[in-house]
Design an enzyme around this catalytic site. Structure first.
Site, PDB file in Angstrom:
ATOM      1  N   LYS A  58       0.877  -1.178   0.000  1.00 37.22           N
ATOM      2  CA  LYS A  58       0.000   0.000   0.000  1.00 37.22           C
ATOM      3  C   LYS A  58       0.920   1.236   0.000  1.00 37.22           C
ATOM      4  O   LYS A  58       0.863   2.091   0.891  1.00 37.22           O
ATOM      5  CB  LYS A  58      -0.899  -0.060   1.253  1.00 37.22           C
ATOM      6  N   ASP A 108      -0.269 -12.357   4.902  1.00 38.33           N
ATOM      7  CA  ASP A 108      -1.123 -13.189   5.742  1.00 38.33           C
ATOM      8  C   ASP A 108      -2.564 -13.145   5.230  1.00 38.33           C
ATOM      9  O   ASP A 108      -3.220 -14.169   5.046  1.00 38.33           O
ATOM     10  CB  ASP A 108      -1.044 -12.649   7.184  1.00 38.33           C
TER      11      ASP A 108
END
Ligand code: NAD
Length: 360
Positions: free
Chosen positions: A191, A249
């Site tokens: 991001k 994850d």
């Protein structure tokens, strides 16, 4: 050759799965000298710690381990044993293939993705400051002075370190994996538009590493939010994906969902010369001791272990046997049946038996 391998039994459904995986791996004909050790909430009662010293010592000695799931109780101060093993042994890569198998109920077919998740840094580094504590207040004041931005005084703080060194080695692992496994493309995902100095650094380093593989492996970048949508809409566009810890994850579970769920999602934690193989799923405590859950994810982690040991023939044989049992759809656990209460579902150990029989 006989391989010395540490088998960590875990807790919850862990011991049942560990036993199934052990029997199936022996069914390949490869010889193992197992060092069977316990970690998790069950052993904590007698050993006083969820991660007794002999567990890490055994993995350090054998260099290869297969680990059943271990519970991390929420909000008790009990540190995650899974994270501790990865950190203690510097197992910096979490490798999670997401592959479709015929016969698994899923909205998607022909998924063939590989997630390479950084395992030691990011918000998972365990650098956390609890709301209200004096050191947290001190840190908030310090950040406000240096960063010139206000933070609410009743905040908890988690720190997100991302280093050049940590990024370089994980991205290089992804590219080397792509080369060795005849893959075409590596996609780096962060991001970076918002977290410029951590995720931005990850992209910057990844771009530099990608130059060493130019002409052999394609490189591209995506933002994590967009990537979630892309994977749901056009998973066929992607191949190997490399991500910082937290995004990795989350995306691992998303990809497990694309292939048909956690019951069949394998994984490995790999460092410089040590590897620990484990399923993506957790210890499913509500099914403990019931001989009920699907052993496939841990068995496919065993397939990854055989490939790591360069026992390719045995790995192919075991993977084919798993695929056969799944496609036949008879000797499979409840989660692989059309209805979860299907009375023809078999137990964990019976599915392992069927896989062993399919190898003969
Ligand atoms: P979980 O993966 O244990 O279970 C969630 C649900 O998924 C289960 O209730 C079950 O319905 C299904 N499921 C999971 N594994 C399955 C299998 N093999 N076969 C069939 N169905 C299966 O996730 P959770 O409930 O969020 O976590 C339980 C504990 O496990 C937590 O303490 C968590 O921290 C821990 N955990 C450990 C690991 C690990 O050991 N690496 C990984 C994830 C979670």
């Amino acid at each position: 050759m006989t391989y010395n391998v540490t088998l960590i039994r875990g807790d919850g459904v862990g011991p049942e799965l560990a036993e199934a995986a052990r029997r199936v791996l022996e069914g390949t004909g490869i010889k193992f000298n197992w060092d069977i050790v316990d970690a998790g909430v069950d052993i904590m009662e007698t050993a006083g710690t969820p991660l007794p010293d002999n567990v890490l010592a055994s993995i350090r000695k054998n260099k290869v381990a297969i680990k059943a799931p271990i519970t991390t109780p929420i909000g008790t101060g009990f540190r995650s044993v899974n994270v501790a093993i990865r950190k203690e042994l510097d197992l910096y890569t979490c490798l999670r293939p997401a592959k479709s198998y015929k016969g698994v109920r899923s909205k998607y077919q022909d998924i063939d993705l590989v997630i390479v998740r950084e395992n030691t840094e990011d918000l998972y580094a365990g650098i956390e400051f609890e709301e209200g504590r004096p050191e947290t207040k001190k840190l908030i004041k310090e950040i406000e002075t240096i960063g010139k931005k206000p933070i609410r005084p009743d905040s908890g703080i988690s720190i997100k370190p991302i280093s050049k060194q940590g990024t370089e080695r994980i991205v290089r692992f992804a590219f080397d994996y792509a080369v060795e496994n005849k893959r075409k493309k590596v996609t780096a995902i962060t991001k970076a538009n918002i977290m410029k100095y951590t995720d931005g650094l990850f992209f910057h380093v990844a771009r530099e590493v990608a130059k060493d593989y130019e002409g052999r492996i394609e490189y591209e970048e995506r933002l994590i939010d967009n990537m979630c949508m892309q994977l749901v809409q056009k998973p066929e566009l992607y191949d190997v994906m490399v991500l910082p810890n937290l995004y990795g994850d989350i995306l691992s579970d998303l990809c497990a969902g694309l292939t048909g769920g956690l019951g069949i999602a394998p994984g490995a934690n790999i460092g410089k010369d040590i590897a620990v193989f484990e399923a993506v799923h957790g210890s499913a405590p509500k099914y403990k001791g019931q001989n009920k859950v699907n052993p496939t994810a841990l068995i496919l982690s065993g397939v990854m272990m055989l490939r790591y040991l360069k026992e390719t023939k045995a790995a192919d044989k075991l993977e084919a046997a798993v695929a056969q049992v799944i496609v036949e759809g008879k000797a499979v656990t409840y989660d692989m049946k059309p209805h979860r209460d299907d009375p023809t579902a078999v137990g964990t150990s019976q599915m392992a038996d069927a896989i062993i029989a399919a190898m003969k």
